[in-house]
Design an enzyme around this catalytic site. Structure first.
Site, mmCIF file in Angstrom:
data_model
loop_
_atom_site.group_PDB
_atom_site.id
_atom_site.type_symbol
_atom_site.label_atom_id
_atom_site.label_comp_id
_atom_site.label_asym_id
_atom_site.label_seq_id
_atom_site.Cartn_x
_atom_site.Cartn_y
_atom_site.Cartn_z
ATOM 1 N N ASP A 246 0.756 -1.359 -0.143
ATOM 2 C CA ASP A 246 0.129 -0.004 0.078
ATOM 3 C C ASP A 246 0.945 1.237 -0.067
ATOM 4 O O ASP A 246 1.912 1.524 0.668
ATOM 5 C CB ASP A 246 -0.839 0.053 1.266
ATOM 6 C CG ASP A 246 -1.863 0.998 0.842
ATOM 7 O OD1 ASP A 246 -2.594 1.331 -0.113
ATOM 8 O OD2 ASP A 246 -2.789 1.221 1.943
ATOM 9 N N HIS B 206 -3.955 14.328 1.275
ATOM 10 C CA HIS B 206 -4.031 13.171 2.664
ATOM 11 C C HIS B 206 -2.969 13.067 3.422
ATOM 12 O O HIS B 206 -2.920 13.148 4.877
ATOM 13 C CB HIS B 206 -4.318 11.723 2.076
ATOM 14 C CG HIS B 206 -4.226 10.587 3.083
ATOM 15 N ND1 HIS B 206 -5.478 10.436 3.946
ATOM 16 C CD2 HIS B 206 -3.680 9.763 3.326
ATOM 17 C CE1 HIS B 206 -5.326 9.525 4.889
ATOM 18 N NE2 HIS B 206 -3.989 9.013 4.554
ATOM 19 N N GLU C 24 -10.597 3.929 4.026
ATOM 20 C CA GLU C 24 -9.636 4.646 3.139
ATOM 21 C C GLU C 24 -10.015 4.325 1.867
ATOM 22 O O GLU C 24 -10.164 3.284 1.370
ATOM 23 C CB GLU C 24 -8.212 4.357 3.537
ATOM 24 C CG GLU C 24 -7.931 4.809 4.718
ATOM 25 C CD GLU C 24 -6.073 4.824 5.098
ATOM 26 O OE1 GLU C 24 -5.462 3.915 4.339
ATOM 27 O OE2 GLU C 24 -5.790 5.337 5.856
ATOM 28 N N GLU D 291 -9.457 4.383 -1.985
ATOM 29 C CA GLU D 291 -8.097 4.140 -2.588
ATOM 30 C C GLU D 291 -8.566 3.546 -3.977
ATOM 31 O O GLU D 291 -9.489 2.753 -4.076
ATOM 32 C CB GLU D 291 -7.143 2.977 -1.826
ATOM 33 C CG GLU D 291 -6.583 3.694 -0.585
ATOM 34 C CD GLU D 291 -5.522 2.895 -0.172
ATOM 35 O OE1 GLU D 291 -4.697 2.319 -0.776
ATOM 36 O OE2 GLU D 291 -5.219 2.985 0.973
ATOM 37 N N ASP E 167 -9.160 0.336 2.338
ATOM 38 C CA ASP E 167 -7.897 0.001 2.959
ATOM 39 C C ASP E 167 -8.601 0.308 4.696
ATOM 40 O O ASP E 167 -8.284 1.498 5.181
ATOM 41 C CB ASP E 167 -6.631 0.724 2.882
ATOM 42 C CG ASP E 167 -5.728 0.312 3.992
ATOM 43 O OD1 ASP E 167 -5.720 -0.633 4.711
ATOM 44 O OD2 ASP E 167 -4.725 1.391 4.287
ATOM 45 N N ARG F 65 -7.808 3.480 13.818
ATOM 46 C CA ARG F 65 -6.813 4.581 14.090
ATOM 47 C C ARG F 65 -6.007 4.809 15.211
ATOM 48 O O ARG F 65 -4.876 4.784 15.583
ATOM 49 C CB ARG F 65 -7.667 5.982 13.932
ATOM 50 C CG ARG F 65 -8.325 6.315 12.280
ATOM 51 C CD ARG F 65 -7.165 6.051 11.312
ATOM 52 N NE ARG F 65 -7.522 6.469 10.132
ATOM 53 C CZ ARG F 65 -7.323 6.378 8.782
ATOM 54 N NH1 ARG F 65 -5.749 5.798 8.849
ATOM 55 N NH2 ARG F 65 -7.728 6.609 7.735
ATOM 56 N N GLN G 164 -3.416 2.117 15.251
ATOM 57 C CA GLN G 164 -2.354 2.695 14.301
ATOM 58 C C GLN G 164 -1.491 3.645 15.087
ATOM 59 O O GLN G 164 -0.346 3.489 15.021
ATOM 60 C CB GLN G 164 -3.079 3.232 13.209
ATOM 61 C CG GLN G 164 -2.065 3.639 11.924
ATOM 62 C CD GLN G 164 -2.888 4.228 10.895
ATOM 63 O OE1 GLN G 164 -4.050 4.419 10.661
ATOM 64 N NE2 GLN G 164 -1.956 4.824 9.951
ATOM 65 N N LYS H 253 -4.201 -2.390 10.175
ATOM 66 C CA LYS H 253 -4.691 -2.396 8.868
ATOM 67 C C LYS H 253 -4.877 -3.962 8.454
ATOM 68 O O LYS H 253 -5.389 -3.808 7.194
ATOM 69 C CB LYS H 253 -3.574 -1.781 7.941
ATOM 70 C CG LYS H 253 -3.040 -0.402 8.370
ATOM 71 C CD LYS H 253 -3.993 0.311 7.682
ATOM 72 C CE LYS H 253 -3.560 1.950 7.638
ATOM 73 N NZ LYS H 253 -4.323 2.927 6.907
ATOM 74 N N THR I 98 -9.418 -5.993 3.866
ATOM 75 C CA THR I 98 -9.270 -4.860 3.038
ATOM 76 C C THR I 98 -10.461 -5.264 1.779
ATOM 77 O O THR I 98 -10.365 -6.518 1.618
ATOM 78 C CB THR I 98 -7.868 -5.027 2.129
ATOM 79 O OG1 THR I 98 -6.848 -4.761 3.290
ATOM 80 C CG2 THR I 98 -7.544 -3.812 1.226
ATOM 81 N N GLU J 205 -9.951 12.472 8.237
ATOM 82 C CA GLU J 205 -9.799 13.571 7.829
ATOM 83 C C GLU J 205 -10.980 14.747 7.901
ATOM 84 O O GLU J 205 -11.258 15.641 8.500
ATOM 85 C CB GLU J 205 -9.086 13.761 6.354
ATOM 86 C CG GLU J 205 -7.817 13.493 6.254
ATOM 87 C CD GLU J 205 -7.875 12.730 4.848
ATOM 88 O OE1 GLU J 205 -7.080 13.540 3.934
ATOM 89 O OE2 GLU J 205 -7.990 11.561 4.629
HETATM 90 CA CA CA Z 1 -4.071 3.094 2.923
#
Ligand code: CA
Length: 443
Positions: free
Chosen positions: A141, A148, A213, A215, A247, A251, A254, A267, A271, A387
């Site tokens: 990834d 971002h 996420e 992507e 993804d 948080r 993380q 993560k 997915t 975000e």
């Molecule tokens: Ca990602």
């Protein structure tokens, strides 16, 4: 060698199919798209096999192979595409992919003499279930949106939001392939360690800051030998196509675990990708110049080429939607969280491949690259709740009456992508949908 930039008769926006559903306005899968997936009839014990989307139907490549209607490279591609995973087809490279595309395009055009045979090879998308389209040996990834990276960096290091390497290195990490699922995936809220604000020791338990996420995924076609980098000029010939990729991210896990080695348990629990892989050839009309702000450094030579500058970026519209459990029960439509376009990416997909292999790392057919969360230049174009809610400090309204900072149990997240412009056929990616289920110990 097929030129992925070249437009040909398969991109003609005026082309119409004898299959009426392919000609509908707003259809994701017109005759100009022809993406690949692996499918079977839902609820059956049939073998999974490759298929190509057109209109609201799937061309069953196993049935098509039995018709023995094609020869040479198209036959080879269809035979390989009929297998339960697309790795063999991916490995064959762009000339074979082009031959299959061209054969199918011609067969579905209005007036094709092959219409009756093709009709017998169709399965309705509404009757299908999908599998991961390839055996994904390795998954990487990236972090290719500077918007971002800046927004996330601002929360952690307000003085220096962007890491000093960002404008030079396409940053990435090696992810996990075992937990990649196709649209429709449901997964349990993960547990792990988190350190509460002000606490001096961590606790273990279900994540409280679950996020998505937005992507794109990039499937590798033919790989490279170990020790032999792929130069940027050849990079796109090693890409089979693109899909949507969510993804999922915890948080709180993380923030605590990532120092100093990066994402791990935050993560690797799930997915979600879309089933359909859009080939680079289908995306040819939507190439745009790769541009950088004048203040940004030029990419190092191995990440730079005239072709990459002229047409290395792709204008793919992206959006993320959410439907809570309550909204699902009331049959309320999903709420759009944000939208952006992939043309804002700081690195092109060719640069990601060239960088991944510059040290001699070997990519293999079916490997999957994530582009990293795609966020646009304004806050409303952000590709994650982290975000959109400014680190969980500003709840956002979804639907009629609910608020979100992070995901709640039962939330369905839907990613969509499409390309459109005047003079070209609109093509879509379908969707990648996944639902967060309660944690095991609270279910
Ligand atoms: Ca990602």
């Amino acid at each position: 060698m097929t030129d992925p930039l070249a437009l040909n008769e398969t991109h003609d926006a005026r082309a119409r199919s004898w299959l009426e559903s392919a000609n509908q306005l707003g259809c994701d899968f017109p005759i100009q798209n022809l993406p690949f997936a692996v499918f079977r009839r839902r609820g059956t014990a049939e073998e999974f096999r490759g298929g190509v989307a057109i209109g609201d139907q799937i061309i069953d490549l196993a049935a098509l192979e039995r018709s023995a209607m094609f020869d040479a490279e198209a036959a080879l591609g269809i035979r390989s595409g009929a297998l339960p995973s697309l790795n063999t087809l991916m490995q064959l490279g762009p000339n074979v992919h082009t031959a299959v595309r061209s054969a199918l395009f011609e067969s579905f055009l209005v007036g094709s003499r092959r219409q009756s045979i093709l009709q017998s090879c169709l399965v309705a998308q509404g009757d299908a279930e999908y599998s991961i389209p390839a055996q994904i040996g390795d998954y990487t990834d990236f972090y290719s949106s500077i918007y971002h990276a800046t927004a996330v960096g601002r929360m952690l290091r307000p003085e220096h939001p962007l890491p000093p390497n960002y404008e030079w290195v396409p940053i990435g990490y090696h992810g996990r392939s075992s937990s990649i699922g196709v649209t429709g995936q449901g997964f349990r809220r993960p547990s792990g360690q988190r350190l509460a604000a002000g606490a001096d020791r961590p606790v273990v338990g279900p994540s409280r800051r679950m996020d998505y996420e937005l992507e794109l995924g990039v499937f590798i076609g033919n790989g490279n030998a170990q020790g032999v980098p792929i130069p940027i000029g050849d990079a796109e010939a090693h890409i089979f196509g693109l899909c949507l990729l969510n993804d999922w991210s915890a948080r709180d896990l993380q923030a605590w675990e990532s120092q100093p080695l990066g994402p791990f348990l935050a993560k690797n629990f799930a997915t979600t990708i879309s089933p359909w892989i859009i080939t680079l050839e289908a995306l040819a009309p939507y190439r745009v110049p790769f541009v950088r702000p004048a203040s940004a450094p030029a990419p190092l030579p191995y990440l730079d080429s005239a072709t990459n500058r002229d047409a290395g970026a792709l204008d793919i519209q992206l959006e993320a939607l959410i439907q809570s459990a309550a909204m699902s029960e009331r049959n309320d439509p999903p709420h759009r969280l944000s939208s952006t376009t992939f043309r804002h990416a700081y690195w092109t997909i060719g640069q990601l491949v060239a960088h991944h292999t510059v040290n001699g790392c070997n990519l293999r057919a079916g490997d999957l690259l994530g582009t990293g969360t795609q966020s646009g230049p304004t806050p409303a174009e952000a590709g994650s709740l982290l975000e959109l809610s400014v680190g969980g400090t500003r709840p956002i309204r979804i639907g009629a009456s609910e608020l979100r900072t992070f995901l709640e149990d039962g939330d369905l997240v839907i990613l969509r992508a499409w390309c459109e412009k005047s003079g070209a056929a609109r093509i879509g990616f379908g969707s990648a949908q996944g639902r967060l289920l309660p944690a095991v110990d609270s279910a």
